[in-house]
Design an enzyme around this catalytic site. Structure first.
Site, PDB file in Angstrom:
ATOM      1  N   ASP A   1       0.666  -1.184   0.018  1.00 53.47           N
ATOM      2  CA  ASP A   1      -0.001   0.070  -0.070  1.00 53.47           C
ATOM      3  C   ASP A   1       1.010   1.275  -0.014  1.00 53.47           C
ATOM      4  O   ASP A   1       1.956   1.100   0.674  1.00 53.47           O
ATOM      5  CB  ASP A   1      -0.876  -0.048   1.318  1.00 53.47           C
ATOM      6  CG  ASP A   1      -2.149   0.853   0.978  1.00 53.47           C
ATOM      7  OD1 ASP A   1      -2.302   1.400  -0.085  1.00 53.47           O
ATOM      8  OD2 ASP A   1      -2.964   0.984   1.976  1.00 53.47           O
TER       9      ASP A   1
ATOM     10  N   HIS B   1       3.813   3.293  -8.767  1.00 49.89           N
ATOM     11  CA  HIS B   1       3.426   1.744  -9.006  1.00 49.89           C
ATOM     12  C   HIS B   1       4.781   1.138  -9.627  1.00 49.89           C
ATOM     13  O   HIS B   1       5.375   0.033  -9.187  1.00 49.89           O
ATOM     14  CB  HIS B   1       2.315   1.349 -10.112  1.00 49.89           C
ATOM     15  CG  HIS B   1       1.010   1.847  -9.396  1.00 49.89           C
ATOM     16  ND1 HIS B   1       0.514   1.548  -8.060  1.00 49.89           N
ATOM     17  CD2 HIS B   1      -0.048   2.675 -10.130  1.00 49.89           C
ATOM     18  CE1 HIS B   1      -0.401   2.207  -8.076  1.00 49.89           C
ATOM     19  NE2 HIS B   1      -0.863   2.654  -9.006  1.00 49.89           N
TER      20      HIS B   1
ATOM     21  N   LEU C   1      12.944 -19.382  -3.169  1.00 55.60           N
ATOM     22  CA  LEU C   1      11.823 -18.576  -2.423  1.00 55.60           C
ATOM     23  C   LEU C   1      10.626 -18.862  -3.119  1.00 55.60           C
ATOM     24  O   LEU C   1      10.538 -19.053  -4.610  1.00 55.60           O
ATOM     25  CB  LEU C   1      11.722 -17.217  -2.358  1.00 55.60           C
ATOM     26  CG  LEU C   1      10.701 -16.453  -1.975  1.00 55.60           C
ATOM     27  CD1 LEU C   1      10.717 -16.266  -0.595  1.00 55.60           C
ATOM     28  CD2 LEU C   1      10.863 -14.880  -2.429  1.00 55.60           C
TER      29      LEU C   1
END
Length: 239
Positions: free
Chosen positions: A16, A33, A127
């Site tokens: 956020d 973004h 990962l």
């Protein structure tokens, strides 16, 4: 960071503050973004170095379609570019990538890139990185119940055999452990329809830092806070 610190196996993050970060710098929201996507790359690498095995990020929610069309278009372009970047990163870091959410609303070329990315990385042993795109927790549960109803109608499943494991296997996150820690940036303190089923026993951590400014040090702070929670009894650990 203490060597004795217990590392959460799975960390989920609500990314956020990209737009507010950009506005504070008198830049367009889309600039935020782009910077946010770069932060994802950094945190993927740092999380794995720290010993985190699963990282899930909330990239685009089912509600994000309600944003201005030019912002949605820019986010979709960023997503296309990110799929390419993510494939290169995954090859370098042996990252296993999976996309959560309803892919049917995405353009065909994006769906193709997602399928290629998932296929190319599915055997990687680094990962486990999940990206939630056109994802909503309620929507995920509705889709899971639709699969459940279909299995029952076709006689594959009996009502009295349904349990939590059954539901887990029908969710987008099937085979992925529930998050131990949820981080939300930029001071918002809600879960915004993210992983509603999976967050049942997850520790929540909120930080005022906007996502583009989130660093390894901020991740360490979140893990340190997680280590001060008592996962067995709830609340803070006794000194």
């Amino acid at each position: 960071m203490s060597e004795e610190m217990k590392m959460p196996r799975h960390v989920a993050i609500i990314l956020d503050g990209n737009g507010r970060w950009a506005k504070a710098r008198h830049m367009p929201r889309n600039y935020g973004h782009v910077q946010g996507a770069k932060t994802v790359e950094v945190i993927c690498e740092e999380a794995y170095k720290m010993g985190i095995q699963y990282l899930t990020v909330y990239a685009f929610s089912t509600e994000n379609w309600n944003r201005p069309q030019d912002e949605v278009d820019a986010l979709m372009k960023l997503l296309r570019d990110y799929m390419k970047t993510c494939l290169k990163t995954a090859e370098k870091n042996r990252m296993c990538v999976r996309v959560l959410g309803d892919k049917s609303r995405l353009d065909e070329d994006i769906r193709t890139r997602i399928a290629e990315l998932e296929e190319a990385t599915k055997k990687n042993d680094g990962l486990h990185f999940q990206i939630a795109i056109n994802y909503g927790g309620r929507d995920e549960i509705v889709r899971a119940l639709g699969k459940l109803a279909k299995q029952m109608a076709e006689g594959e499943l009996q009502p009295d055999s349904v349990n939590e494991e059954t539901i887990n296997g029908l969710l987008d996150t099937a085979g992925i452990p529930d998050p131990d820690l949820l981080i939300r940036t930029c001071n918002e303190q809600r879960i915004s329809n993210f992983l509603l089923w999976q967050l049942a026993y997850t520790e929540l951590y909120f930080t005022p830092v906007p996502w583009p400014d989130f660093t390894r040090d901020e991740l360490v702070k979140a893990v340190e806070a997680y280590n001060h929670r008592d996962r067995r009894y709830g609340g803070l650990k006794e000194e």
